[in-house]
Structure formats: C-alpha cells, structure tokens
Design an enzyme around this catalytic site. Structure first.
Site, short mmCIF file in Angstrom:
data_model
loop_
_atom_site.label_atom_id
_atom_site.label_comp_id
_atom_site.label_asym_id
_atom_site.label_seq_id
_atom_site.Cartn_x
_atom_site.Cartn_y
_atom_site.Cartn_z
N GLY A 11 2.75 2.60 10.91
CA GLY A 11 3.72 3.67 10.78
C GLY A 11 4.47 4.01 12.06
N ASN B 55 0.85 -1.20 0.00
CA ASN B 55 0.00 0.00 0.00
C ASN B 55 0.89 1.24 0.00
OD1 ASN B 55 -1.86 2.01 0.42
ND2 ASN B 55 -2.37 1.41 2.53
N TRP B 56 0.96 1.88 -1.16
CA TRP B 56 1.82 3.07 -1.29
C TRP B 56 1.25 4.28 -0.53
CZ3 TRP B 56 3.65 3.77 -7.09
CH2 TRP B 56 4.36 2.64 -7.49
N LYS B 57 -0.04 4.21 -0.21
CA LYS B 57 -0.73 5.40 0.35
C LYS B 57 -0.54 6.56 -0.63
CE LYS B 57 -0.08 3.32 4.82
NZ LYS B 57 0.09 3.42 6.26
N GLU C 161 -6.60 4.90 7.98
CA GLU C 161 -6.37 6.31 7.62
C GLU C 161 -7.62 6.91 6.98
OE1 GLU C 161 -2.78 5.60 5.43
OE2 GLU C 161 -1.75 5.13 7.31
N GLY D 283 3.08 -0.91 4.37
CA GLY D 283 3.03 0.51 4.04
C GLY D 283 4.44 1.05 3.79
N GLY D 284 5.00 1.70 4.80
CA GLY D 284 6.29 2.40 4.65
C GLY D 284 7.37 1.61 3.93
P1 13P Z 1 3.13 0.71 7.76
O1 13P Z 1 3.68 -0.55 7.15
O2 13P Z 1 3.83 1.95 7.30
O3 13P Z 1 3.01 0.60 9.25
O4 13P Z 1 1.64 0.86 7.20
C1 13P Z 1 0.79 -0.22 7.29
C2 13P Z 1 -0.42 0.09 6.52
O5 13P Z 1 -1.19 0.97 6.88
C3 13P Z 1 -0.67 -0.68 5.30
O6 13P Z 1 -1.96 -0.48 4.84
#
Ligand code: 13P
Length: 227
Positions: free
Chosen positions: A155, A8-10, A84, A207-208
């Site tokens: 995160g 998930n690149w967000k 989020e 995510g990150g």
């Molecule tokens: P992180 O891996 O940055 O904690 O994010 C997780 C996330 O929200 C994946 O959807």
C-alpha cells in the site's frame, strides 16, 4: 506455465465489484479472487479464495469462520498470515502455522504470507526474517503456496528492485522447490509485467490495484503473456 494473479480485496468491494469481475473474468484461469467472506458464496464463475480463517476447527468463537465452512461452500484457497492480520490482530508465526494446517486438513491451499518490515529491510535482515518465518509458519507439506510481501511495500507504492525480488525469490525457491511463489506489495498495471517476468515469481498478489476493474484486467493480461 501460466502465471497467477491473486486479487486481495481486503475489507473493500461490493456485490457490484464481484459482478464486474464476473463479467471481466468469468471462468478465466489462473485468477483467484479473495473478497470479504460474505461474498465467498456468491459466484460460481470465479475461483474465490478467503482472506482468513479462525485457528480453531469449530466452537464458541462468535463471528468467526472455520476452514471446514469454507470447504463446505467450495473454497479451495485461503490467505494465511497476511501482514495486516499480523499487525492489527496480533497473529504470530505459530498461529499462522495452525491456520495453514487447518486449511490443509480441509483440502484448502493456504497462501502463506511472509515478509520483512521496513526496519528489518533497512538492517539487511530480509533473508534472516524469511528463514525464520518459513521455519515457523509452514507446515510440512508441498500443497501450500507462499506469498512474499515486504511489509514496507504494501500500500505504499514502493517495491523492491527487480534484483532484490530476483534474489529473494531465488532464496525461496531453493527452500521450496515445487511451491507456487507469489510476490505482493504495490503491484500495479505499470510494474506487473516486469515483476511477473522475474524468474521464480509464479504470480502476483494484488491489493489496491485490484479494486479497479480496468487495472486488474491489465495486470491479468500481462500475466497471460508472462512466462
Ligand atoms: P497493495 O497491492 O495495495 O500494496 O497490497 C498488497 C497486499 O497486501 C496484497 O495482499
């Protein structure tokens, strides 16, 4: 069964990152990349997923994207109810369910995100919260996936212990026998192996770490050997 990696690149990334992914992962199995919407139509070598859809099938909702549009460009997966979205855009459980239903109606697999906040975790309410979220967010279907993402682990570099993930996923499995279950929240190249080794964790939602092509490659390699 091979385990899944969902990236998930967000609201991050670029065409360049997409090209890096294509080079690293072109036609790889069990990898789903969820870039921002503008990139969803830019690769035939990767399995792409969306991060969100609008809860209406169509209409005067400027700036929004519908489930049928995603289906139109060949998208087969969509994150729904990410924490989020809940936190910044006020999405509640009933809205999450509406979005998931629209996905299913368009042959898109919704990856429904659930998880407790830090306060709820500290109060020992994790399973209670998950029970409510499952009841209120999930359409009556076997064609959906569930991602358990503790809000406090996203995160932050914090993760639940192996025993905690084990028992939470056992709880989810009991309720969702055939559903693909992901864990998400601070998954990285160092902890992926142990998390992917936990029973009833069918994959990870990253995510990150997925913004760094070397890290996501390491995580993917781990997933290929986990079972
Ligand atoms: P992180 O891996 O940055 O904690 O994010 C997780 C996330 O929200 C994946 O959807």
């Amino acid at each position: 069964m091979k385990k899944w990696v969902v990236a998930n690149w967000k609201m991050n990334g670029s065409l360049q990152l997409l090209q890096d992914y294509q080079q690293a992962f072109g036609n790889s199995e069990n990898l789903i990349v969820c870039p921002p919407t503008v990139y969803l139509n830019q690769s035939t070598m990767l399995t792409l997923g969306a991060q969100n859809i609008n809860e209406h099938p169509k209409g005067a909702f400027t700036g929004e994207i519908s489930a049928s549009m995603l289906a139109d460009v060949g998208i087969k997966y969509c994150l729904v109810g990410h924490s989020e979205r809940r936190q910044h855009f006020g999405e509640a459980n009933d809205l999450v369910r509406e979005k998931a239903e629209l996905c299913l109606g368009n042959s898109i697999t919704p990856i429904i995100c659930i998880g407790e906040t830090l306060e709820q975790y500290q109060a020992g309410k994790t399973l209670e919260i998950l029970r409510t979220q499952l009841k209120e967010c999930l359409p009556d279907s076997k064609d959906l996936w569930v991602a358990y993402e503790p809000v406090w682990a996203i995160g932050t570099g914090l993760t639940p212990t192996t025993e905690e993930i084990l028992s939470t996923h056992a709880f989810l499995r009991e309720k969702l026998s055939t559903v693909t279950l992901l864990y998400g929240g601070s998954v990285n190249e160092n902890n992926a192996e142990s998390i992917l080794g936990i029973p009833n964790v069918d994959g990870v939602l990253v995510g990150g770490a997925c913004l760094d092509i070397d890290k996501i490659q390491l995580i993917y390699q781990t997933s290929a050997s986990a079972n």
